[in-house]
Scaffold this motif. Structure first.
Motif, PDB file in Angstrom:
ATOM      1  N   GLU A  69       0.827  -1.211   0.000  1.00 52.89           N
ATOM      2  CA  GLU A  69       0.000   0.000   0.000  1.00 52.89           C
ATOM      3  C   GLU A  69       0.860   1.258   0.000  1.00 52.89           C
ATOM      4  OE1 GLU A  69      -3.369   2.031   2.956  1.00 52.89           O
ATOM      5  OE2 GLU A  69      -2.951  -0.124   3.066  1.00 52.89           O
ATOM      6  N   THR A  70       0.383   2.290  -0.671  1.00 57.20           N
ATOM      7  CA  THR A  70       1.074   3.572  -0.725  1.00 57.20           C
ATOM      8  C   THR A  70       0.774   4.411   0.512  1.00 57.20           C
ATOM      9  OG1 THR A  70       0.929   3.594  -3.145  1.00 57.20           O
ATOM     10  CG2 THR A  70       1.338   5.700  -2.064  1.00 57.20           C
ATOM     11  N   PRO A  71       1.800   4.900   1.235  1.00 57.18           N
ATOM     12  CA  PRO A  71       1.548   5.840   2.337  1.00 57.18           C
ATOM     13  C   PRO A  71       0.855   7.102   1.829  1.00 57.18           C
ATOM     14  CG  PRO A  71       3.766   4.940   2.490  1.00 57.18           C
ATOM     15  CD  PRO A  71       3.225   4.519   1.155  1.00 57.18           C
ATOM     16  N   VAL A  72      -0.080   7.605   2.625  1.00 59.22           N
ATOM     17  CA  VAL A  72      -0.945   8.705   2.195  1.00 59.22           C
ATOM     18  C   VAL A  72      -0.163   9.953   1.795  1.00 59.22           C
ATOM     19  CG1 VAL A  72      -2.680  10.350   3.055  1.00 59.22           C
ATOM     20  CG2 VAL A  72      -2.987   7.899   3.424  1.00 59.22           C
ATOM     21  N   SER A  73       0.994  10.203   2.417  1.00 58.56           N
ATOM     22  CA  SER A  73       1.735  11.429   2.119  1.00 58.56           C
ATOM     23  C   SER A  73       2.119  11.546   0.648  1.00 58.56           C
ATOM     24  CB  SER A  73       2.987  11.518   2.989  1.00 58.56           C
ATOM     25  OG  SER A  73       3.771  10.349   2.865  1.00 58.56           O
ATOM     26  N   TYR A  74       2.224  10.425  -0.062  1.00 58.19           N
ATOM     27  CA  TYR A  74       2.546  10.489  -1.491  1.00 58.19           C
ATOM     28  C   TYR A  74       1.413  11.097  -2.312  1.00 58.19           C
ATOM     29  CZ  TYR A  74       6.832   7.791  -0.932  1.00 58.19           C
ATOM     30  OH  TYR A  74       8.086   7.387  -0.570  1.00 58.19           O
ATOM     31  N   PHE A  75       0.207  11.148  -1.768  1.00 56.68           N
ATOM     32  CA  PHE A  75      -0.922  11.718  -2.502  1.00 56.68           C
ATOM     33  C   PHE A  75      -0.985  13.234  -2.396  1.00 56.68           C
ATOM     34  CE2 PHE A  75      -2.816   7.417  -1.267  1.00 56.68           C
ATOM     35  CZ  PHE A  75      -2.322   6.813  -2.408  1.00 56.68           C
ATOM     36  N   ASN A  76       0.029  13.836  -1.740  1.00 58.55           N
ATOM     37  CA  ASN A  76       0.130  15.299  -1.791  1.00 58.55           C
ATOM     38  C   ASN A  76       0.442  15.777  -3.202  1.00 58.55           C
ATOM     39  OD1 ASN A  76      -0.340  16.507   0.864  1.00 58.55           O
ATOM     40  ND2 ASN A  76       1.366  15.229   1.533  1.00 58.55           N
ATOM     41  N   GLU A 318      -3.094  25.146   6.302  1.00 54.59           N
ATOM     42  CA  GLU A 318      -3.712  24.628   5.090  1.00 54.59           C
ATOM     43  C   GLU A 318      -3.962  23.127   5.201  1.00 54.59           C
ATOM     44  OE1 GLU A 318      -2.938  25.573   0.481  1.00 54.59           O
ATOM     45  OE2 GLU A 318      -1.369  24.309   1.364  1.00 54.59           O
ATOM     46  N   VAL A 319      -5.169  22.728   4.856  1.00 55.46           N
ATOM     47  CA  VAL A 319      -5.500  21.318   4.721  1.00 55.46           C
ATOM     48  C   VAL A 319      -5.548  21.001   3.232  1.00 55.46           C
ATOM     49  CG1 VAL A 319      -7.234  19.525   5.126  1.00 55.46           C
ATOM     50  CG2 VAL A 319      -6.806  21.272   6.870  1.00 55.46           C
ATOM     51  N   LYS A 320      -4.829  19.959   2.843  1.00 56.06           N
ATOM     52  CA  LYS A 320      -4.777  19.548   1.440  1.00 56.06           C
ATOM     53  C   LYS A 320      -5.400  18.168   1.280  1.00 56.06           C
ATOM     54  CE  LYS A 320      -0.881  20.041  -0.702  1.00 56.06           C
ATOM     55  NZ  LYS A 320       0.579  19.940  -1.020  1.00 56.06           N
ATOM     56  N   GLY A 321      -5.871  17.908   0.074  1.00 54.95           N
ATOM     57  CA  GLY A 321      -6.418  16.587  -0.195  1.00 54.95           C
ATOM     58  C   GLY A 321      -6.650  16.360  -1.672  1.00 54.95           C
ATOM     59  N   VAL A 322      -7.167  15.176  -1.974  1.00 56.00           N
ATOM     60  CA  VAL A 322      -7.555  14.835  -3.340  1.00 56.00           C
ATOM     61  C   VAL A 322      -8.952  14.238  -3.311  1.00 56.00           C
ATOM     62  CG1 VAL A 322      -5.226  14.505  -4.264  1.00 56.00           C
ATOM     63  CG2 VAL A 322      -6.386  12.577  -3.163  1.00 56.00           C
ATOM     64  N   ALA A 323      -9.660  14.408  -4.416  1.00 57.94           N
ATOM     65  CA  ALA A 323     -10.995  13.830  -4.592  1.00 57.94           C
ATOM     66  C   ALA A 323     -11.043  13.154  -5.950  1.00 57.94           C
ATOM     67  CB  ALA A 323     -12.066  14.910  -4.476  1.00 57.94           C
ATOM     68  N   TRP A 324     -11.909  12.160  -6.088  1.00 57.73           N
ATOM     69  CA  TRP A 324     -12.012  11.411  -7.339  1.00 57.73           C
ATOM     70  C   TRP A 324     -13.325  10.665  -7.381  1.00 57.73           C
ATOM     71  CZ3 TRP A 324      -9.570  10.079  -2.999  1.00 57.73           C
ATOM     72  CH2 TRP A 324      -9.799   8.802  -2.479  1.00 57.73           C
ATOM     73  N   ASP A 325     -13.674  10.157  -8.552  1.00 57.46           N
ATOM     74  CA  ASP A 325     -14.889   9.355  -8.690  1.00 57.46           C
ATOM     75  C   ASP A 325     -14.755   8.462  -9.913  1.00 57.46           C
ATOM     76  OD1 ASP A 325     -15.304  11.170 -10.812  1.00 57.46           O
ATOM     77  OD2 ASP A 325     -17.462  11.245 -10.460  1.00 57.46           O
ATOM     78  N   GLY A 326     -15.874   7.967 -10.420  1.00 57.73           N
ATOM     79  CA  GLY A 326     -15.844   7.032 -11.531  1.00 57.73           C
ATOM     80  C   GLY A 326     -15.797   7.666 -12.903  1.00 57.73           C
TER      81      GLY A 326
END
Length: 410
Positions: A69-76, A318-326
């Protein structure tokens, strides 16, 4: 190899990448490294960071077959590094496929002119297209189900976003003379089981999905050849659908006129009918009670904060994140800093296409000292929004509950 406890003790919760590079970001405790506290206790205590050849240290879930599994920090970053991209296999025998000797056969009773393509054919005989798309395991976040369900106990990192380049699957099928009575397209790869009785990992998709202009036979990922652990030399890419259909090391593509009856379609990767807001249906494989999983549900994750982190009262951060869908596209992300009592719109980042991660940011200012709960929820252009309650299903698929991060303002 270090246990989670030893690792956190010696690193303070930060991830050590290859070459001694510390990952940037706010990393605190298990949440930022091995996964959230909702994971089964045995999973967390036994978790390791381990580097496969060509990969940075990833969260090891199993070795045979390899699941990392990829650690979440890489999704920055909006696009996930190839060497940090998660690894998912069902079968333990994974040959090192040489590019020069690789061939993919296109056949089946529903084609008129069977083909056999080399990597050179794939790269030079067809128009090359590039698509940004999220590749996500159907069971991502399975370990966060309550009560827990069987399977790989993934946290939130069984996914990644990349630019995939290759030939359109429909162009290859058209050249092979796809017949009008074709119902499904069946994929097989080079991996195999240890024991003869182990079902080969073979998948099918409906012909209409195979003929979508976004479905690819991809040989490149983020501008580089596919890594071995992500399907070298070529894999199927089905943007918007969970990665169970993204066949790695693909060796055969067959058009059939009847529903494929292999284990991994007929019995596995199925969800109860009517529980999820799916638009893309695999009707030829449906029963009265269940249906194959298809498109990803709308989802989001915070990438630079973690449970237990301390922040400064009265100071914005700052809060950062990603969003996605189908593949409908993210329309908005909303953030709450009072545990869900009120919501404000986050700022969306650049749109790299409807199948890609969409980055978002939001400035939070704690008004007083004490506990602070930040939540984020995404909505898509089809009108779907993340849920607040888990949608139970036997295999632990489609976990898209709104994330809550508990912080402490001091």
């Amino acid at each position: 190899m270090k246990s989670r406890r030893d690792f956190l003790k010696t690193t303070g919760g930060l991830v050590l990448a290859t070459g001694g590079t510390w990952l940037a970001g706010h990393a605190h405790g298990a949440d930022a490294v091995m996964g959230p506290a909702e994971l089964p206790e045995g999973t967390l205590s036994a978790s390791l960071l381990e580097a496969l050849p060509g990969k940075v240290p990833l969260i090891k879930k199993s070795w045979r077959p390899p699941n990392y599994e990829t650690p979440v920090s890489y999704f920055n970053d909006v696009f996930t590094r190839n060497d940090a991209f998660f690894v998912r296999y069902h079968l333990a025998n994974i040959p090192e496929v040489a590019a020069a000797g690789w061939r993919v056969k296109i056949g089946g009773e529903a084609v008129e002119k069977p083909l056999e393509l080399s990597l050179e054919n794939l790269q030079n005989d067809y128009e090359q297209v590039e698509i940004a798309a999220v590749c996500q395991c159907s069971g991502s976040r399975r370990g966060m189900f309550q009560p827990h369900v069987p399977g790989v106990e993934w946290g939130p990192g069984a996914m990644g976003n990349a630019r995939w380049k290759g030939a359109r699957l429909k162009d290859v099928l058209t050249k092979a003379g796809l017949r009008k009575d074709a119902l499904e397209i069946v994929f097989d790869g080079a991996d195999s089981g240890v024991f003869p009785a182990t079902p080969d990992f073979v998948k099918s998709i409906p012909v209409w999905k195979a003929m979508d202009e976004n479905a690819l036979i991809a040989w490149q990922m983020n501008g580089q050849p596919l890594p071995h652990w992500n399907g070298f030399p070529a894999r199927i890419v089905v943007p918007g659908w969970t990665s169970t259909y993204w066949m790695k090391h693909v060796t055969s593509i067959n058009a059939v006129t009847k529903p494929f009856d292999g284990f991994w379609v007929k019995s596995a990767y199925r969800i109860p009918r009517g529980k999820f807001p799916l638009v893309d249906r695999f009707i030829s494989q449906e029963t009265d009670v269940n249906t194959p999983i298809t498109e990803m549900v709308v989802n989001s994750i915070m990438t630079n904060v973690a449970n237990g982190q301390q922040v400064a009262a009265g100071q914005p951060f700052e809060v950062k994140g990603v969003a996605w869908d189908g593949g409908y596209g993210i329309s908005r992300v909303e953030v709450s800093q009072d545990g869900g009592q009120s919501w404000r719109s986050a700022t969306l980042g650049q749109d790299y296409g409807r199948f890609s991660f969409r980055q978002w940011t939001y400035m939070v200012t704690p008004s007083q000292r004490g506990p602070l709960t930040v939540m984020a929820r995404a909505s898509n252009r089809a009108g779907a929004t993340q849920t607040f309650e888990l949608i139970a299903n036997p295999a632990g698929y489609h976990h898209n509950v709104v994330q809550r991060i508990a912080l402490n303002a001091a």
